[in-house]
Design an enzyme around this catalytic site. Structure first.
Site, mmCIF file in Angstrom:
data_model
loop_
_atom_site.group_PDB
_atom_site.id
_atom_site.type_symbol
_atom_site.label_atom_id
_atom_site.label_comp_id
_atom_site.label_asym_id
_atom_site.label_seq_id
_atom_site.Cartn_x
_atom_site.Cartn_y
_atom_site.Cartn_z
ATOM 1 N N GLU A 130 2.634 -7.468 -3.492
ATOM 2 C CA GLU A 130 3.359 -6.748 -2.653
ATOM 3 C C GLU A 130 4.759 -6.219 -3.148
ATOM 4 O O GLU A 130 5.341 -5.185 -2.844
ATOM 5 C CB GLU A 130 3.785 -7.687 -1.227
ATOM 6 C CG GLU A 130 2.406 -7.715 -0.377
ATOM 7 C CD GLU A 130 1.611 -6.613 0.159
ATOM 8 O OE1 GLU A 130 2.173 -5.636 -0.010
ATOM 9 O OE2 GLU A 130 0.789 -6.762 0.509
ATOM 10 N N TYR A 189 8.716 -6.017 5.690
ATOM 11 C CA TYR A 189 7.229 -5.673 5.495
ATOM 12 C C TYR A 189 6.615 -6.603 4.790
ATOM 13 O O TYR A 189 5.509 -6.823 4.905
ATOM 14 C CB TYR A 189 7.453 -4.069 4.399
ATOM 15 C CG TYR A 189 6.033 -3.927 4.000
ATOM 16 C CD1 TYR A 189 5.004 -3.259 4.585
ATOM 17 C CD2 TYR A 189 5.725 -4.486 2.489
ATOM 18 C CE1 TYR A 189 3.692 -3.318 4.090
ATOM 19 C CE2 TYR A 189 4.688 -4.491 2.090
ATOM 20 C CZ TYR A 189 3.713 -3.710 2.748
ATOM 21 O OH TYR A 189 2.561 -3.768 2.169
ATOM 22 N N ASP A 242 5.130 0.548 6.650
ATOM 23 C CA ASP A 242 5.349 0.862 5.563
ATOM 24 C C ASP A 242 5.186 2.470 5.620
ATOM 25 O O ASP A 242 5.003 3.112 6.792
ATOM 26 C CB ASP A 242 4.562 0.350 4.334
ATOM 27 C CG ASP A 242 3.176 0.787 4.447
ATOM 28 O OD1 ASP A 242 2.503 1.335 5.585
ATOM 29 O OD2 ASP A 242 2.374 0.926 3.552
#
Length: 343
Positions: free
Chosen positions: A33, A116, A134
Site C-alpha cells: 500500500e 486510505y 482512492d
DNA sequence: AAAACGGGGAC
DNA sequence: GTCCCAGTTTT
C-alpha cells in the site's frame, strides 16, 4: 442487483492476480500500500518484489540503513514514503514486538499511513468494515451516482467518504475494496472508459446523462515552477568525484547528488568559470556536458538542468571513487546522467 | 484550505 | 502538451 452486488460479481470474474493478493500478512499488505500510493501498479510491482525479497520480514527492514532503503526506493519518487516506511518498520519491530496494529484507528497513527492506507490494511488484513477512498473509487462513485463535488476539496472528500462507506460490503470489506479499485483501474478508466462492456451501465448516472468524460470533477493544479540546476561533476585524475546528501526539506530529501548550484536563470559559462576560479584556486578544465538543458519535470517544478564537467588533478575536498557511485541513492535525473556519461 | 512532494504512462 | 496514478504530510 445493487451497485455493491454488481461490483463483487464483476470482481469474481475479472480479478487481477498480484503477489499481495496471495497474503494477509500485514507487513506485506502495508508494504504494497505504501509503494502504490500515487503510483500505478505497473510501476510499483517491481519495487514490491525487490523489497519483499530483500526484506522478507518487518525486522529485516527495520535493521537496514536509511541509505539502503532509499537506494532500493530510488526511481519510485515521493521519497518521504521511503523514509516513513523505514521509521514505521523500526517502530513496529522494536516497540511493538514486530506486530502491526490491528485496527483502523491504531494503524492511522503510523507514519506514512493516512486514511486510505489505514482503511486498506484494516479491511484486507482484519476484515474491518472501512471503505477505501482512492483515485479509482472517486471515479467510479462520481460517475455511477453522478456526483460532481470536486474530489480534491475538503467538502468533496466528506461527500465521497460517506458515499463509499454507504456502499461498502460490510460482510466482505476486503473483497469489496479491492473490487472497486480494480474496477476503476481496468473498466471505469479515466479516459476511454469501457462502457460498452460495463455491467453497471443500466444504472450508471454518468452514462445515462452523457457525462462520463466529465467526471470526476477535480480542481486544476497550478502551473509548475521553473528552476535552474547546475550540477558540478568533479573528475580527478585518480578517478574520484564529489557527492553530497540533500539535507533540507523539499525534493529528494536525503538522496545524494553532485554539488549543486541553483541559479535564478540559465547560468552562463563565464559566470561559473569565474566563480570556480576564485573558489578552487587551482588549475581545472570546465566544460558543459549537455548543450541543451535536461528538463526534468516533476509535478510542481520543471528543473532545467545542466551538468558541468570539472577536470582537475586533485579534488578540492574529500570525494568518493567513481566505482562507488552506484551505491548512492540519487534522483532519476542524476542516474540518467551517470548512465549516459559512462565515466 | 492549500501547497509540497516524483516519476512514469496514457492519450 | 495534459491528466492521472491503490495519498500523506506540512504549511
Amino acid at each position: 442487483m445493487t451497485f455493491t452486488e454488481n461490483l463483487t460479481s464483476w470482481y469474481s470474474v475479472n480479478k487481477r492476480d498480484f503477489p499481495w493478493r496471495n497474503t494477509t500478512d500485514p507487513y506485506r499488505i502495508w508494504l504494497s500500500e505504501i509503494i502504490l500510493q500515487q503510483t500505478q501498479i505497473k510501476q510499483g510491482l517491481p519495487y514490491y518484489q525487490a523489497f519483499v525479497k530483500r526484506f522478507p520480514k518487518v525486522y529485516d527492514l527495520a535493521q537496514a540503513s536509511q541509505d539502503d532503503v532509499l537506494k532500493l526506493w530510488q526511481g519510485l519518487g515521493y521519497y518521504s514514503r521511503a523514509r516513513n516506511l523505514h521509521e514505521t518498520a523500526k517502530h513496529v519491530a522494536f516497540e511493538l514486538d514486530g506486530v502491526f496494529p490491528t485496527s483502523y484507528s491504531e494503524l492511522l497513527k503510523l507514519k506514512g499511513v493516512g486514511d486510505y492506507t489505514a482503511s486498506a490494511i484494516a479491511s484486507i488484513c482484519f476484515n474491518e468494515p472501512k471503505a477505501v477512498l482512492d483515485g479509482n473509487v472517486y471515479r467510479v462513485l462520481s460517475r455511477y451516482f453522478g456526483v460532481d463535488a470536486p474530489i480534491n476539496t475538503t467538502s468533496g472528500f466528506k461527500v465521497f467518504r460517506a458515499l463509499a462507506q454507504d456502499n461498502l460490503d460490510v460482510q466482505n470489506p476486503a473483497m469489496y475494496n479491492q473490487a472497486i479499485m480494480d474496477f476503476g483501474a481496468t473498466q471505469c478508466t479515466p479516459k476511454k472508459a469501457a462502457c460498452n462492456t460495463c455491467p453497471l451501465i443500466t444504472a450508471c448516472t454518468a452514462y445515462s446523462t452523457g457525462t462520463v468524460s466529465e467526471l470526476p470533477v477535480k480542481i486544476k493544479a497550478k502551473k509548475p515552477k521553473n528552476r535552474y540546476f547546475n550540477f558540478l561533476v568533479y573528475l580527478s585524475k585518480d578517478k574520484k568525484t564529489i557527492v553530497e546528501q540533500r539535507k533540507a526539506n523539499g525534493i529528494w530529501k536525503h538522496l545524494y547528488q553532485f554539488p549543486l548550484i541553483e541559479s535564478e536563470k540559465a547560468l552562463p559559462y563565464n559566470a561559473l568559470k569565474d566563480r570556480l576560479d576564485s573558489e578552487l584556486k587551482v588549475d581545472f578544465d570546465l566544460r558543459l556536458y549537455n548543450k541543451q538543458d535536461v528538463v526534468h519535470k516533476l509535478s510542481h517544478q520543471h528543473l532545467h538542468t545542466k551538468f558541468w564537467i570539472i577536470d582537475l588533478n586533485q579534488l578540492p575536498q574529500k570525494g568518493i571513487s567513481i566505482a562507488q557511485l552506484s551505491h548512492y541513492a540519487v534522483p532519476v535525473v542524476i542516474e540518467n546522467f551517470i548512465k549516459d556519461f559512462n565515466f
